[in-house]
Design an enzyme around this catalytic site. Sequence first.
Site, PDB file in Angstrom:
ATOM      1  NE  ARG A 178      -3.707  -2.313  -0.043  1.00 38.30           N
ATOM      2  CZ  ARG A 178      -3.410  -3.458  -0.665  1.00 38.30           C
ATOM      3  NH1 ARG A 178      -2.270  -3.572  -1.342  1.00 38.30           N
ATOM      4  NH2 ARG A 178      -4.239  -4.479  -0.640  1.00 38.30           N
ATOM      5  CB  SER A 227      -9.740  -1.019   3.123  1.00 39.78           C
ATOM      6  OG  SER A 227     -10.396  -2.139   2.577  1.00 39.78           O
ATOM      7  CD  GLU A 297      -5.817   0.233   2.375  1.00 38.75           C
ATOM      8  OE1 GLU A 297      -6.390   0.066   1.288  1.00 38.75           O
ATOM      9  OE2 GLU A 297      -5.615  -0.688   3.193  1.00 38.75           O
TER      10      GLU A 297
END
Length: 323
Positions: A178, A227, A297
């Site tokens: 990520r 998310s 995130e």
Amino acid sequence: MSFPELELGSWASDIRGRLVPNQSLAEITWFRVGGPAQLFFQPADEEDLGFFLRNLPAEIRVTTIGLGSNLLIRDGGLDGVVIRLSARGFGGAEVLGESRVRVGAALPDARAAAAAAEAGIDGLTFYSGIPGGIGGALYMNAGCYGTETRDRVVELRAVTRSGEIVTLTNADMDYRYRKSNGPAGAVFVSAVYEGTAGDPADIKNRMREITERRESSQPVKSRTGGSTFKNPDGHSSWKLIDEAGCRGLTVGDAQVSELHCNFLLNLGNASAYDIETLGETVRHRVRARSGIELRWEIRRMGHFVEGCEVREFLDGDVFTGAV
């Protein structure tokens, strides 16, 4: 609130794209919250983008946003210039052979997957399960169901902060979980992906299964940012959140989804302050119960409204929101 108007100079008359002072960003983010951009710019094409960045004074802050899915803009908004690529100028898809496809950075992930499937190119089906656009996927190495962007992208085209159009390789991006580490300030405009030859019907069937699985397990039709927290090594964020008793937790009109605990929702009238405070409350409770510190995130950016600042894990701050 609003910002003072930026004075760009006479060169701005040669810009072919769209310039809007104090554009509301709540209108274009999936959470539907946040303050304005001091100056909002949608370039006509990459040459227009390059011209703009070459002439823009170096001291003016530049922020690039995509489709607004994995993003929380704070209530005070963003100073400087906010760039968002348009579908017309940057949303195309071009098949380059039996295994490669070039897609624009403004193309939604699911449409990139669909374009590859139509051409019989396998390997991009995972994008059908990811909200947002290709530009954001390139920046954050988006992935799901065991495949990440770095597994398929071979070449990226970008415009640097100085206005130069450059080509980058997968290795140039130094992809991590990520995260990427490409050139600072570069705006991605397109990318080439490589998959394998496959049967279009089979690929589309698997994409349909991913979409159905996502819709049954995630609040995809709600005002959400996707998310919220990265999965810590060896753990699932949603399980840690659930075990900490946060399922359904609310702050103002923001809520932890009861369907999937790693999604935060705007129930209708939440502020960015509500959503970020809820996220930090979740982080606080997870750390208190398990000792694990969740990492965001979702990208959070912009200014707090005075008196409504949010502290990490609520440390050093007295929490007064409704929980």
